[in-house]
Design an enzyme around this catalytic site. Sequence first.
Site, PDB file in Angstrom:
ATOM      1  N   CYS A   1      -7.245  24.579  27.797  1.00  0.00           N
ATOM      2  CA  CYS A   1      -6.798  23.493  26.913  1.00  0.00           C
ATOM      3  C   CYS A   1      -5.440  22.926  27.315  1.00  0.00           C
ATOM      4  CB  CYS A   1      -6.752  23.970  25.471  1.00  0.00           C
ATOM      5  SG  CYS A   1      -8.286  24.699  24.918  1.00  0.00           S
TER       6      CYS A   1
ATOM      7  N   HIS B   1      -2.178  19.658  21.176  1.00  0.00           N
ATOM      8  CA  HIS B   1      -3.570  20.031  21.412  1.00  0.00           C
ATOM      9  C   HIS B   1      -4.250  20.207  20.056  1.00  0.00           C
ATOM     10  CE1 HIS B   1      -7.160  22.042  22.411  1.00  0.00           C
ATOM     11  NE2 HIS B   1      -6.732  23.268  22.208  1.00  0.00           N
TER      12      HIS B   1
ATOM     13  N   ASN C   1     -12.093  20.456  18.612  1.00  0.00           N
ATOM     14  CA  ASN C   1     -11.301  20.934  19.750  1.00  0.00           C
ATOM     15  C   ASN C   1     -12.056  20.616  21.039  1.00  0.00           C
ATOM     16  OD1 ASN C   1     -10.115  22.449  21.779  1.00  0.00           O
ATOM     17  ND2 ASN C   1      -9.776  24.247  20.505  1.00  0.00           N
TER      18      ASN C   1
END
Length: 327
Positions: free
Chosen positions: A117, A254, A284
């Site tokens: 990520c 994020h 996500n």
Amino acid sequence: MKSEQRVKISGTGGYLPARRVTNDDLAAELDTSHDWIVSHTGICARHIMAADESPCDMAERAARVALERAGVAAADLGYIIVATTTQDYSGFPSTACLLQGRLGATQAGALDISAACTGFVYSLEVARGLMHCDRGARPTLVVGVEAMSRIVDWKDRNTCVLFGDGAGAAVLELTSEAGRGILASYLRAEGSNPDTLYCGGGLRTQPPVTEARLAHMNGRVVFGFAVKAMAEVVLHFLETLQLSPEQVSFVVPHQANIRILQAAQKRLPIAPEKFFMNIAEVANTSAASIPLALAELDRSGRLRAGDLVITTGFGAGLTYGGNAILW
Ligand code: ACO
């Protein structure tokens, strides 16, 4: 390259697959509910790649938008960097090479970056380094793309509700304009506990590979690490660049989980409304998360040239880091 030049983001683009899966859709198949998912994660929906779509297809869609917005022709690119952990091919060729071929970027070198990520954050800094030392005048395309739907266990309610698919892209160019460009990046890793967040499969011998290629996560450990890491990144920039909280226009984190973002926010002296959030709609999307958010913020018209934007992210590895950018 002249010494006063910086690397600026001159165009952004995002792509979300058409298929939108709501929490209620998941609850029809799984022992979960809209209320549990939204209250624990802030997620209402995620977009899932079609059966005949690939990560490179999504990357190409986002890249073409970013190139058009930047007014840059693919043939002029010096590098293509793709941040991903869900490649079209397992191992090689890289997704960046596939994208190079699709776009006809005949002058470009191409490589993938694997930092989960945090991949886009890492890629911006790699791009900045390359542009400062080679092919100075050529623009670089950086894409974060992820097909998380292909590696989550759809029977595991602890993980599958969290993720979505998508791609975000940015075109980077050298600039001599005062008050624009990437000021600094902060990249860190903590690799001593890989089992905290990992994808099965692979070739390791210790411990031997026995599982399928599916994502596994110790949610509570990740949560604690993420809050600390995301706050550390922002505090690092405030301190090292001697910035006041008022000088920060936006923090683009994020989009992992709304509760992680809120807990990180509470540790920082920056006003909550400066934190950009789109997790409710996209979930996500791992390496695509920050570039998708940047593209949405860019498109919203809320960003002005010279605004200070701080990205902050964390991911498997564990990795974490951020970028301080004068837009
Ligand atoms: N629906 C209903 N119940 C659920 C679900 C679900 N989808 N998932 C878990 N539960 C249950 C658990 O089984 C548990 O039940 P039990 O007490 O009977 O065992 C209960 O909910 C509570 O579980 P907790 O782990 O305490 O729930 P928590 O409040 O910690 O939330 C979560 C879990 C959302 C996963 C949280 O730990 C978290 O956000 N962790 C970080 C996740 C994350 O963002 N990871 C990053 C992914 S990768 C990346 O971005 C780098």
